[in-house]
Design an enzyme around this catalytic site. Structure first.
Site, PDB file in Angstrom:
ATOM      1  N   GLN A 199      -2.750   1.001 -12.436  1.00 29.83           N
ATOM      2  CA  GLN A 199      -1.671   2.024 -12.298  1.00 29.83           C
ATOM      3  C   GLN A 199      -1.376   2.583 -11.160  1.00 29.83           C
ATOM      4  O   GLN A 199       0.032   2.827 -11.079  1.00 29.83           O
ATOM      5  CB  GLN A 199      -2.603   3.266 -13.114  1.00 29.83           C
ATOM      6  CG  GLN A 199      -1.879   4.520 -13.128  1.00 29.83           C
ATOM      7  CD  GLN A 199      -2.531   5.662 -13.782  1.00 29.83           C
ATOM      8  OE1 GLN A 199      -2.011   6.641 -13.722  1.00 29.83           O
ATOM      9  NE2 GLN A 199      -3.802   5.511 -14.423  1.00 29.83           N
ATOM     10  N   PHE A 242      -3.691  -4.582  -4.270  1.00 26.74           N
ATOM     11  CA  PHE A 242      -4.971  -5.705  -4.539  1.00 26.74           C
ATOM     12  C   PHE A 242      -6.299  -4.988  -3.842  1.00 26.74           C
ATOM     13  O   PHE A 242      -6.071  -4.007  -3.052  1.00 26.74           O
ATOM     14  CB  PHE A 242      -4.641  -6.920  -3.867  1.00 26.74           C
ATOM     15  CG  PHE A 242      -3.617  -7.750  -4.548  1.00 26.74           C
ATOM     16  CD1 PHE A 242      -3.751  -7.886  -5.824  1.00 26.74           C
ATOM     17  CD2 PHE A 242      -2.354  -7.985  -3.910  1.00 26.74           C
ATOM     18  CE1 PHE A 242      -2.718  -8.729  -6.556  1.00 26.74           C
ATOM     19  CE2 PHE A 242      -1.593  -9.106  -4.391  1.00 26.74           C
ATOM     20  CZ  PHE A 242      -1.556  -9.283  -5.905  1.00 26.74           C
ATOM     21  N   GLU A 251      -9.442   5.217 -10.359  1.00 33.28           N
ATOM     22  CA  GLU A 251      -9.077   6.688 -10.605  1.00 33.28           C
ATOM     23  C   GLU A 251     -10.233   7.705 -10.289  1.00 33.28           C
ATOM     24  O   GLU A 251     -10.019   8.365  -9.119  1.00 33.28           O
ATOM     25  CB  GLU A 251      -8.298   6.758 -11.786  1.00 33.28           C
ATOM     26  CG  GLU A 251      -8.109   8.438 -12.042  1.00 33.28           C
ATOM     27  CD  GLU A 251      -7.194   8.886 -11.422  1.00 33.28           C
ATOM     28  OE1 GLU A 251      -6.035   8.369 -11.161  1.00 33.28           O
ATOM     29  OE2 GLU A 251      -7.420  10.076 -10.858  1.00 33.28           O
ATOM     30  N   ASP A 265      -4.418   7.809  -8.965  1.00 34.91           N
ATOM     31  CA  ASP A 265      -3.812   6.677  -9.334  1.00 34.91           C
ATOM     32  C   ASP A 265      -2.336   7.020  -9.184  1.00 34.91           C
ATOM     33  O   ASP A 265      -1.368   6.582  -8.204  1.00 34.91           O
ATOM     34  CB  ASP A 265      -3.914   5.917 -10.745  1.00 34.91           C
ATOM     35  CG  ASP A 265      -5.214   5.054 -10.559  1.00 34.91           C
ATOM     36  OD1 ASP A 265      -5.486   4.629  -9.482  1.00 34.91           O
ATOM     37  OD2 ASP A 265      -5.635   4.761 -11.807  1.00 34.91           O
ATOM     38  N   GLY A 279      -4.507  30.117  -5.910  1.00 36.44           N
ATOM     39  CA  GLY A 279      -3.821  30.915  -5.014  1.00 36.44           C
ATOM     40  C   GLY A 279      -4.494  32.306  -4.856  1.00 36.44           C
ATOM     41  O   GLY A 279      -5.437  32.409  -5.333  1.00 36.44           O
ATOM     42  N   GLY A 280      -3.453  33.106  -4.474  1.00 36.57           N
ATOM     43  CA  GLY A 280      -3.834  34.441  -4.241  1.00 36.57           C
ATOM     44  C   GLY A 280      -3.983  35.372  -5.280  1.00 36.57           C
ATOM     45  O   GLY A 280      -3.950  36.473  -5.224  1.00 36.57           O
TER      46      GLY A 280
HETATM   47  N1  COA Z   1      -1.653 -15.761  -8.518  1.00 33.14           N
HETATM   48  C1  COA Z   1      -2.869 -15.998  -8.189  1.00 33.14           C
HETATM   49  N2  COA Z   1      -3.650 -14.996  -8.009  1.00 33.14           N
HETATM   50  C2  COA Z   1      -3.520 -13.590  -8.160  1.00 33.14           C
HETATM   51  C3  COA Z   1      -2.112 -13.277  -8.345  1.00 33.14           C
HETATM   52  C4  COA Z   1      -1.260 -14.353  -8.676  1.00 33.14           C
HETATM   53  N3  COA Z   1      -0.245 -14.213  -9.105  1.00 33.14           N
HETATM   54  N4  COA Z   1      -2.181 -11.867  -8.488  1.00 33.14           N
HETATM   55  C5  COA Z   1      -3.471 -11.519  -8.214  1.00 33.14           C
HETATM   56  N5  COA Z   1      -4.271 -12.642  -7.859  1.00 33.14           N
HETATM   57  C6  COA Z   1      -5.666 -12.626  -7.298  1.00 33.14           C
HETATM   58  C7  COA Z   1      -5.880 -11.942  -5.880  1.00 33.14           C
HETATM   59  O1  COA Z   1      -5.467 -12.868  -5.005  1.00 33.14           O
HETATM   60  C8  COA Z   1      -7.423 -11.834  -6.095  1.00 33.14           C
HETATM   61  O2  COA Z   1      -8.023 -12.868  -5.758  1.00 33.14           O
HETATM   62  P1  COA Z   1      -9.022 -12.965  -4.622  1.00 33.14           P
HETATM   63  O3  COA Z   1      -9.971 -12.136  -4.936  1.00 33.14           O
HETATM   64  O4  COA Z   1      -9.743 -14.437  -4.732  1.00 33.14           O
HETATM   65  O5  COA Z   1      -8.511 -12.690  -3.250  1.00 33.14           O
HETATM   66  C9  COA Z   1      -7.747 -11.519  -7.500  1.00 33.14           C
HETATM   67  O6  COA Z   1      -6.394 -11.882  -8.263  1.00 33.14           O
HETATM   68  C10 COA Z   1      -7.914 -10.251  -7.888  1.00 33.14           C
HETATM   69  O7  COA Z   1      -7.429  -9.117  -7.504  1.00 33.14           O
HETATM   70  P2  COA Z   1      -8.051  -7.571  -7.151  1.00 33.14           P
HETATM   71  O8  COA Z   1      -7.158  -6.888  -6.672  1.00 33.14           O
HETATM   72  O9  COA Z   1      -9.610  -7.815  -6.374  1.00 33.14           O
HETATM   73  O10 COA Z   1      -8.499  -7.393  -8.569  1.00 33.14           O
HETATM   74  P3  COA Z   1      -9.669  -6.742  -9.250  1.00 33.14           P
HETATM   75  O11 COA Z   1      -9.292  -6.567 -10.738  1.00 33.14           O
HETATM   76  O12 COA Z   1     -10.944  -7.298  -9.227  1.00 33.14           O
HETATM   77  O13 COA Z   1      -9.813  -5.324  -8.780  1.00 33.14           O
HETATM   78  C11 COA Z   1      -8.913  -2.981  -8.437  1.00 33.14           C
HETATM   79  C12 COA Z   1      -8.955  -4.248  -9.335  1.00 33.14           C
HETATM   80  C13 COA Z   1      -7.940  -1.885  -8.895  1.00 33.14           C
HETATM   81  C14 COA Z   1     -10.254  -2.507  -8.337  1.00 33.14           C
HETATM   82  C15 COA Z   1      -8.441  -3.473  -7.071  1.00 33.14           C
HETATM   83  O14 COA Z   1      -7.250  -4.269  -6.982  1.00 33.14           O
HETATM   84  C16 COA Z   1      -8.593  -2.380  -5.982  1.00 33.14           C
HETATM   85  O15 COA Z   1      -9.550  -1.927  -5.379  1.00 33.14           O
HETATM   86  N6  COA Z   1      -7.194  -2.101  -5.738  1.00 33.14           N
HETATM   87  C17 COA Z   1      -6.889  -1.014  -4.445  1.00 33.14           C
HETATM   88  C18 COA Z   1      -7.054   0.224  -5.037  1.00 33.14           C
HETATM   89  C19 COA Z   1      -6.367   0.636  -6.248  1.00 33.14           C
HETATM   90  O16 COA Z   1      -5.103   0.392  -6.400  1.00 33.14           O
HETATM   91  N7  COA Z   1      -7.064   1.129  -7.375  1.00 33.14           N
HETATM   92  C20 COA Z   1      -6.308   1.645  -8.460  1.00 33.14           C
HETATM   93  C21 COA Z   1      -5.814   0.661  -9.520  1.00 33.14           C
HETATM   94  S1  COA Z   1      -5.179   1.727 -10.703  1.00 33.14           S
END
Ligand code: COA
Length: 415
Positions: A17, A97, A139, A168, A247-248
């Protein structure tokens, strides 16, 4: 009509998101947003909270309007080549990511600068540098770590998260502003830069009035506009303030006619000082005008709960819309508690494009929230979200790949 961000190309590596809300805004302002997804699954939200089998969820469609979708395996060397071409041709790379994932893909800040020194790299992470910098965050984690949860809810209940996605979507908004500023500064410097927005910071920014109150509490040990005053207990930290105004001008949520059966038959009522006379008149308590306990805003503070109890006796005789109409005649600030159903059906929000009906080839018609920011010279036209990989061929051709090369990369599962 031309759009504000016409000509700006965004390499959109966002998912879930926070990031997608940022790039959706940029797309609404006219940027060409190319969303990179993994073939097969794509953004995980395509398949989450589905209401129709095998059709992109509303979660996805409502966060990814006006974008193009291209599938690339970013970990395949040939996929990286495609991405490097995109980095060279785009103005901004946006990603959210988990910490370190972009570097692990081979796209460090140094590498991106080598490829395109004008590139702006915009990132959302859960936390900025510090003890939690490596944590994955969603979130509600941000709402808790950013101070919102400890200050939301009632005194006798646990911390509470809010339905507004301030972690988010709130951070997405912050990031979008950072990107637009970086694009503007690039006009003068010719250089790109990093734009970082941490979700904890974004939530805290939206909770800044509570940090204000913490310092007032430290100094005076009491917060007179909070419901704990004068009879309750104040500890060391800002307590949960229920529905008190931040607020106030004291405010509270009051029951309206029908509250017994309708969970949203309530109104937010603000006892703004300049209309105190009108409030007393409307609710039939004109004797308060000469009573020293109610004469000034300061004098009223210890009596706020009785004041709201009395006002509620009046609001309970009216529907929230009747009360709104009467109170507005006197400029008394108030607002009905609107349900999502009422908002979905509200004609004025449809007219302004804040609530929009969109047609999708697989799901049919659905409602979404349009652009809440209206530019007179850059009107927003909300277009449906892309199907997974819908624009892969189109974008690959723009990058100079031939039809044969595209088919060969597809056969190798690179795209
Ligand atoms: N091709 C190949 N690999 C891809 C890809 C693509 N097109 N797109 C994503 N990936 C891979 C990434 O490189 C990553 O690999 P790695 O862990 O081996 O380096 C993997 O997919 C997973 O990415 P990640 O961001 O860790 O996803 P997740 O589902 O495990 O975690 C979150 C999700 C949201 C918790 C995490 O992305 C995060 O903390 N983001 C930052 C904060 C944030 O925005 N949070 C709110 C989300 S609404």
């Amino acid at each position: 009509m031309a759009k504000a961000l016409d000509g700006v190309r965004i390499l959109d590596f966002t998912h879930v998101q926070s990031g997608p809300t940022c790039t959706q805004l940029l797309a609404w302002f006219g940027a060409d947003v190319i969303k990179v997804e993994r073939a097969g699954e794509g953004d995980i939200t395509r398949g989450q909270l589905r209401d129709i089998p095998d059709v992109d969820s509303l979660y996805f469609t409502m966060l990814n309007h006006n974008k193009r979708s291209i599938t690339i395996d970013a970990k395949n060397p040939k996929g990286k080549e495609v991405l490097e071409k995109l980095v060279r041709q785009c103005d901004v790379l946006v990603e959210n990511f988990a910490p370190g994932a972009l570097d692990r893909m081979g796209f460090t800040w140094e590498r991106i600068q080598e490829l395109n020194p004008k590139m702006i790299v915009a990132s959302i992470k859960g936390f900025g540098p510090g003890p939690y910098q490596d944590c994955k965050v969603y979130e509600n984690v941000a709402q808790c770590a950013g101070g919102a949860a400890s200050t939301t809810g009632f005194d006798d209940g646990p911390p509470l998260v809010t339905g507004a996605q301030i972690g988010d979507s709130g951070t997405g908004l912050h990031l979008a502003l950072g990107i637009v500023c970086a694009l503007y500064q690039r006009k003068a410097t010719g250089r790109g830069q990093k734009v970082d927005a941490a979700m904890q910071d974004g939530v805290l920014n939206l909770c800044r009035v509570k940090l204000r109150d913490q310092q007032r509490l430290d100094r005076t040990h009491v917060l007179e506009e909070y419901p704990q005053y004068p009879n309750g207990h104040f500890g060391e930290a800002v307590p949960r303030a229920g529905n008190a105004s931040g607020g106030g001008q004291p405010g509270w949520i009051l029951k309206c006619k029908g509250w017994e059966n309708d969970p949203n038959a309530y109104i937010y009522f603000i006892t703004q000082a300049p209309v105190w006379k009108e409030i007393c008149k409307v609710i039939g308590r004109e004797e308060w005008l000469t009573d020293p306990r109610y004469a000034t805003p300061k004098a009223r503070l210890p009596h706020l709960s009785e004041i709201f109890d009395e006002i509620e006796k009046w609001t309970m005789t009216k529907t929230k819309f009747e009360a709104m109409e009467i109170l507005n005649e006197y400029d008394i600030p108030c607002g009905p508690i609107l349900s999502m159903k009422e908002i979905a059906e509200e004609p004025s929000l449809r007219r302004t494009g804040t609530v929009v009906e969109v047609d999708h080839p697989k799901r049919g018609k659905y409602l979404t929230v349009g652009n809440p920011i209206k530019l007179s010279d850059s009107p927003t036209e909300v277009k449906r979200s892309p199907l997974l990989g819908e624009h892969t061929n189109e974008v690959m051709k723009e990058l100079g790949y031939t039809a044969e090369q595209i088919e060969s990369l597809r056969a190798e599962r690179v795209i």
